[in-house]
Design an enzyme around this catalytic site. Structure first.
Site, PDB file in Angstrom:
ATOM      1  N   ASP A  82     -12.013  38.429   1.656  1.00  0.00           N
ATOM      2  CA  ASP A  82     -11.234  37.288   2.148  1.00  0.00           C
ATOM      3  C   ASP A  82     -10.871  36.326   1.022  1.00  0.00           C
ATOM      4  O   ASP A  82      -9.993  35.473   1.184  1.00  0.00           O
ATOM      5  CB  ASP A  82     -12.034  36.538   3.217  1.00  0.00           C
ATOM      6  N   LYS A 103      -7.463  44.082  12.734  1.00  0.00           N
ATOM      7  CA  LYS A 103      -7.937  44.464  11.399  1.00  0.00           C
ATOM      8  C   LYS A 103      -8.558  45.853  11.414  1.00  0.00           C
ATOM      9  O   LYS A 103      -8.292  46.677  10.527  1.00  0.00           O
ATOM     10  CB  LYS A 103      -8.938  43.424  10.886  1.00  0.00           C
ATOM     11  N   GLN A 129     -15.604  36.786  10.575  1.00  0.00           N
ATOM     12  CA  GLN A 129     -14.481  36.153  11.264  1.00  0.00           C
ATOM     13  C   GLN A 129     -14.791  34.684  11.573  1.00  0.00           C
ATOM     14  O   GLN A 129     -15.841  34.371  12.145  1.00  0.00           O
ATOM     15  CB  GLN A 129     -14.166  36.911  12.556  1.00  0.00           C
TER      16      GLN A 129
END
Length: 316
Positions: A142, A75, A119
């Site tokens: 997200d 990422k 994460q």
């Protein structure tokens, strides 16, 4: 011998259909993601020049899970390649929930950061829901915050979850007709199954389809999968869908990434939730594993970060 379906040889195909097996079109997530990333990079460059705005993303990693480390590294690498400012916070597994919540709060107030990604999974002593809900919904790139989930359900503008968003892009950019289609989703997770089912129902999202969700308690799953014009499989079970379980000419979106072994050199052997070899000769189109849905997920994260920066600056 197999011929293309054109005016000259069309009658031969119609007369000898059983002898003409055309391989499925491969819907390449790698190529589609590349095209979208070029669009994002161009828009990031435009924002810098025209508005002095640099989109910013922070990734927060707790612990030393190898897969999570690999995802976060990918990422950050992608963000830098696109001109997005990227920060990484790496914390030991023993980090307290309160400390993590404090870091999230700090980034909620940081005007240089437009997207916050924590994460998953987190260590067991940390409440994942509590942490995700603490993220400012305007920085929830997200798409997991209840505010964004609720807006998605209502068809309002929001940050869409990255993998479902990527699936939509693959379908649309491959020219797959979704309006009125029979769509079957195998899997009901909050990350993929539920949101993609909802998006495929919506007119505004570009789905406008009739949707069935299958899961571990579905009776006679093959009955449903054989009806699907578009079959989206996100169950986490390697090669569970076989060729005799799909409709001729169906579009297959394989979300699964399962490690089934390794090569002599130690490289992981991956398989999707669909038995590619038995399906490819029957499907109309299919995403490969790897190189299908996977590359789209990080790309949609970057697209959401760009959107967050523009919203924060009041730029359409």
């Amino acid at each position: 011998m197999c011929f293309k379906h054109d005016r000259a040889v069309g009658p031969l195909i119609e007369f000898f259909p059983r002898y003409c097996i055309m391989p499925a079109q491969i819907i390449s997530g790698s190529e589609t993601a590349k095209a979208i990333r070029e669009e994002i990079a161009a828009e990031v460059a435009r924002l810098k020049t025209a508005h002095g705005l640099v989109p910013g993303l922070v990734t927060i990693l707790v612990g030393e899970d190898p897969a999570s480390q690999s995802y976060v590294a990918a990422k950050n690498k992608t963000a830098h390649a696109l001109g997005i400012h990227s920060e990484q916070v790496t914390l030991p597994a023993a980090t307290s929930e309160a400390e993590l919540l404090g870091i999230v709060a700090d980034y909620n107030r940081n005007p240089a950061i437009h997207g916050i990604l924590v994460q998953l999974p987190l260590p067991r002593h940390i409440d994942e829901a509590k942490v995700l809900f603490a993220i400012d919904p305007d920085k929830d790139v997200d798409g997991f915050h209840p505010v964004n989930v609720g807006k998605m359900m209502l068809g309002e503008r929001c940050f869409l979850p990255c993998t479902p968003h990527g699936i939509l892009e693959l379908l649309q950019r491959s020219g797959t007709e979704t309006s009125g289609a029979e769509v079957v989703v195998v899997g009901r997770s909050n990350i993929v199954g539920k949101p993609i089912a909802n998006l495929m129902l919506q007119k505004r999202a570009g789905g406008n389809a009739t949707v069935t969700i299958c899961h571990t308690r579905t009776r006679d799953m093959a009955f449903h999968t054989r009806r699907a014009d578009i079959l989206i499989v996100a169950a986490g079970v390697a090669k569970m869908i076989k060729g005799d379980q799909i409709k001729e000419g169906a579009v297959i979106i394989d979300v699964g990434v399962n490690r089934i072994g390794q090569t002599e050199s130690g490289k992981a052997l991956l398989a999707g939730d669909v038995d590619f070899d038995s399906v490819v000769g029957k499907a109309g189109a299919i995403t490969p594993v790897p190189g299908g849905v996977g590359p789209m997920t990080i790309t949609m994260l970057m697209k959401n970060t760009l959107q967050a920066a523009k919203q924060a600056a009041g730029i359409e």
